[in-house]
Design an enzyme around this catalytic site. Structure first.
Site, PDB file in Angstrom:
ATOM      1  N   GLU A 162     -16.637   0.944  -1.452  1.00 58.25           N
ATOM      2  CA  GLU A 162     -17.272   2.077  -2.128  1.00 58.25           C
ATOM      3  C   GLU A 162     -18.497   2.491  -1.313  1.00 58.25           C
ATOM      4  OE1 GLU A 162     -19.535   2.772  -6.396  1.00 58.25           O
ATOM      5  OE2 GLU A 162     -17.886   1.313  -6.291  1.00 58.25           O
ATOM      6  N   ASP A 193     -28.577   4.649 -10.364  1.00 54.53           N
ATOM      7  CA  ASP A 193     -28.867   3.548  -9.457  1.00 54.53           C
ATOM      8  C   ASP A 193     -30.197   2.875  -9.764  1.00 54.53           C
ATOM      9  OD1 ASP A 193     -26.523   3.951  -7.984  1.00 54.53           O
ATOM     10  OD2 ASP A 193     -27.471   5.536  -6.804  1.00 54.53           O
TER      11      ASP A 193
END
Length: 262
Positions: free
Chosen positions: A46, A57
């Site tokens: 990924e 994130d």
């Protein structure tokens, strides 16, 4: 057939998806890391598209993205780095990023370059399911790409089923209502969520992400899904081994798979 589908057709459990930020720790490490992950035994790679305002994130991945951007990483640069990647590896490759990046680059151009590079799927956490269904579904499908949606412990059964119907490749099961980053372990509440989703008999395989960081948490996740996704722990490991990313990548993957004890 899409490489993600080929993978799940031949391997039913212990799928290891490793995330890293393109351009981190060094601008030109992207291809080296992909090849090292493949060689070490990862199943899916990924690739994070560095973004200035990443909503999903945690601090580790945010910092890696800021470093990559400061080093000169852009989508144009990333596509240039990956233009010959399919001469090097057949491992399934995903892009993880945000809708604004696609729109700024140009959706049609972005999808075409993904196809040209041999990208297999997209994870766009801020892409609303309804917008995808109405505006992007046909374009993405015609590109041969799978769209991977996230579900969380708060996602209703009706919405999970709709997402399962629209998604391809696999479902990204977010382990908890939080941003990315390693946690101390997997709680009983999380296990109940995993079991609840398992009982729904969904069509897509499932990978668990957020908080998976070592062999123990990977093995626990694999009891409740087809595998797991690891990002922040790998990013931290790369940050400590910036001059030896190939060897460091191999060491990390082997520690997750615990090959010495296998």
């Amino acid at each position: 057939m899409n490489r993600i589908d080929l993978l799940f057709n031949k391997k039913k459990d212990h799928i290891l998806n490793i995330y890293f930020t393109a351009g981190y720790p060094n601008l030109n490490d992207t291809v080296s890391i992909i090849k090292a992950l493949d060689d070490a035994g990862a199943d899916i790679v990924e690739i994070g598209m560095p973004y200035s305002d990443p909503m999903a994130d945690g601090p580790t991945i945010q910092e890696s993205g800021s470093t990559a951007i400061a080093s000169g990483m852009t989508l144009f640069t990333l596509f240039q780095q990956l233009k010959d990647i399919r001469k090097e590896t057949d491992i399934p490759l995903l892009f993880m990023g945000y809708l604004n990046q696609m729109m700024q680059y140009g959706v049609d151009k972005f999808l075409q370059e993904c196809t040209d590079a041999g990208i297999d799927g997209l994870i766009i956490p801020d892409l609303p399911v309804d917008i995808y269904e109405i505006e992007l579904k046909e374009k993405i499908a015609s590109s041969g790409l799978h769209i991977i949606f996230l579900i969380t412990p708060q996602t209703t059964e009706a919405r999970i089923r709709k997402i399962d119907d629209l998604a391809g490749g696999f479902l990204y099961m977010v382990s908890s209502a939080s941003i990315t980053g390693a946690k101390s372990g997997i709680s009983e509440e999380q296990k109940q969520y995993f079991e609840r989703v398992n009982k729904m008999n969904l069509k897509n395989p499932r990978l668990i992400g957020f908080g998976i960081s070592n062999h123990q948490t990977f093995e626990t996740a694999c009891q409740f899904a087809h595998g797991a996704i690891i990002g922040s722990a790998f990013i931290r490991h790369l940050g400590k081994n910036q001059d030896r990313v190939g060897d460091a990548t191999k060491e990390f993957v082997e520690s997750i798979l615990d090959k010495e004890k296998a």
